[in-house]
Design a protein around this motif. Structure first.
Motif, PDB file in Angstrom:
ATOM      1  N   MET A  77       0.878  -1.189   0.000  1.00  0.00           N
ATOM      2  CA  MET A  77       0.000   0.000   0.000  1.00  0.00           C
ATOM      3  C   MET A  77       0.909   1.231   0.000  1.00  0.00           C
ATOM      4  SD  MET A  77      -3.160   0.704   2.620  1.00  0.00           S
ATOM      5  CE  MET A  77      -4.272  -0.430   1.773  1.00  0.00           C
ATOM      6  N   LYS A  78       0.745   2.112  -1.024  1.00  0.00           N
ATOM      7  CA  LYS A  78       1.600   3.293  -1.122  1.00  0.00           C
ATOM      8  C   LYS A  78       0.787   4.529  -0.740  1.00  0.00           C
ATOM      9  CE  LYS A  78       3.075   2.798  -5.431  1.00  0.00           C
ATOM     10  NZ  LYS A  78       3.853   3.055  -6.687  1.00  0.00           N
ATOM     11  N   PHE A  79       1.426   5.480  -0.080  1.00  0.00           N
ATOM     12  CA  PHE A  79       0.793   6.728   0.324  1.00  0.00           C
ATOM     13  C   PHE A  79       1.534   7.872  -0.355  1.00  0.00           C
ATOM     14  CE2 PHE A  79      -1.928   5.039   3.695  1.00  0.00           C
ATOM     15  CZ  PHE A  79      -1.339   3.799   3.914  1.00  0.00           C
ATOM     16  N   ILE A  80       0.807   8.632  -1.167  1.00  0.00           N
ATOM     17  CA  ILE A  80       1.450   9.661  -1.994  1.00  0.00           C
ATOM     18  C   ILE A  80       0.918  11.040  -1.617  1.00  0.00           C
ATOM     19  CG2 ILE A  80       1.736  10.451  -4.386  1.00  0.00           C
ATOM     20  CD1 ILE A  80       0.981   7.248  -4.909  1.00  0.00           C
ATOM     21  N   LYS A  81       1.839  11.955  -1.338  1.00  0.00           N
ATOM     22  CA  LYS A  81       1.441  13.318  -0.955  1.00  0.00           C
ATOM     23  C   LYS A  81       0.854  14.059  -2.152  1.00  0.00           C
ATOM     24  CE  LYS A  81       5.068  13.862   2.613  1.00  0.00           C
ATOM     25  NZ  LYS A  81       4.199  13.764   3.793  1.00  0.00           N
ATOM     26  N   THR A  82       0.036  15.082  -1.823  1.00  0.00           N
ATOM     27  CA  THR A  82      -0.544  15.935  -2.884  1.00  0.00           C
ATOM     28  C   THR A  82      -0.147  17.389  -2.583  1.00  0.00           C
ATOM     29  OG1 THR A  82      -2.580  16.424  -1.657  1.00  0.00           O
ATOM     30  CG2 THR A  82      -2.534  14.351  -2.940  1.00  0.00           C
ATOM     31  N   ASN A  83      -0.728  18.315  -3.333  1.00  0.00           N
ATOM     32  CA  ASN A  83      -0.427  19.743  -3.080  1.00  0.00           C
ATOM     33  C   ASN A  83      -1.131  20.254  -1.827  1.00  0.00           C
ATOM     34  OD1 ASN A  83      -2.916  19.436  -4.499  1.00  0.00           O
ATOM     35  ND2 ASN A  83      -2.984  21.663  -4.775  1.00  0.00           N
ATOM     36  N   LEU A  84      -1.995  19.411  -1.250  1.00  0.00           N
ATOM     37  CA  LEU A  84      -2.709  19.802  -0.030  1.00  0.00           C
ATOM     38  C   LEU A  84      -2.189  18.951   1.131  1.00  0.00           C
ATOM     39  CD1 LEU A  84      -6.397  20.056  -1.351  1.00  0.00           C
ATOM     40  CD2 LEU A  84      -4.671  21.878  -1.155  1.00  0.00           C
ATOM     41  N   GLU A  85      -1.722  19.624   2.172  1.00  0.00           N
ATOM     42  CA  GLU A  85      -1.177  18.915   3.340  1.00  0.00           C
ATOM     43  C   GLU A  85      -2.209  17.922   3.888  1.00  0.00           C
ATOM     44  OE1 GLU A  85      -0.381  21.704   6.393  1.00  0.00           O
ATOM     45  OE2 GLU A  85       0.430  20.234   7.793  1.00  0.00           O
TER      46      GLU A  85
END
Ligand SMILES: Cc1cn([C@H]2C[C@H](O)[C@@H](COP(=O)(O)OP(=O)(O)O[C@H]3O[C@H](C)C(=O)[C@H](O)[C@H]3O)O2)c(=O)[nH]c1=O
Length: 184
Positions: free
Chosen positions: A1-9
């Motif tokens: 399971m991968k967790f990827i950041k976005t432009n929103l914290e």
């Protein structure tokens, strides 16, 4: 399971591991242990599912006010949607900013949307099913909404049609007129 950041914290794309074989595939769609490994500690208490028949159906932008604000873990299990989160936390450096992503039955991606964000999606196909986990129960007395095409947010919805909306969503207020109690 991968967790990827976005432009929103704290808004994250979650990509489960998919195990294919000659029969098809298997995946863990949620794992408390894997979330805790990332120090993401939500206690989900309600699972929702919605069906939208027509391409261009738009549900949102919705949120529940404190003290019943909801974190949501959203996935599309039939068809495809453009899923959007909007930061509405007073004082946030990304206040009024949005993130959008295609979630589809094929890509199996999920979007984690914490409390303090409005949520909405537009269907990109007919016959769409969306399932999502919430960490707070439904509380209609805390229901909040923002108009889907608020020019101050300027979400770039991918289909240039007049969307199919609920009566509630048709007359939702602009963000500037929403009274809420989310603070960064
Ligand atoms: C959200 C909810 C609704 N309902 C009942 C209330 C209405 O009689 C009916 C349809 O509700 P609504 O029109 O609010 O459904 P959506 O337009 O799909 O709203 C949802 O879609 C957007 C994208 C969201 O993020 C929210 O979870 C939620 O607001 O289901 C319940 O019984 N429990 C619930 O948790």
């Amino acid at each position: 399971m991968k967790f990827i950041k976005t432009n929103l914290e704290d808004v994250l794309v979650v990509e489960p591991a998919v195990f294919g074989d000659h029969r098809g595939w298997f995946m863990e769609t949620y794992s408390e242990a894997k979330f805790h490994e990332q120090n993401i500690n939500y206690q989900f208490v309600q699972d929702n599912q919605s069906y939208s028949a027509v391409k261009g159906t738009l549900r949102g932008l919705h949120f529940q006010l404190n003290p019943k604000a909801q974190t949501k873990l959203v996935r599309c299990t039939r068809g495809a949607i453009f899923d959007v989160a909007v930061d509405i936390r007073q004082g946030s450096p990304s206040y009024g900013k949005w993130f959008g992503i295609e979630l589809t039955a094929e890509n199996k991606k999920q979007l984690l949307i914490p409390k303090g964000f409005a949520h909405g999606f537009m269907t990109l196909t007919e016959d769409v099913e969306v399932q999502y986990k919430c960490d707070e129960l439904y509380a209609p007395e805390c229901d909040g909404g923002i108009l889907w095409n608020d020019p101050a947010i300027a979400i770039e919805w991918p289909i240039d049609v007049t969307p199919v909306l609920s009566a509630k969503d048709e007359k939702a207020p602009l963000l500037k007129d929403v009274t809420h109690n989310f603070v960064y």
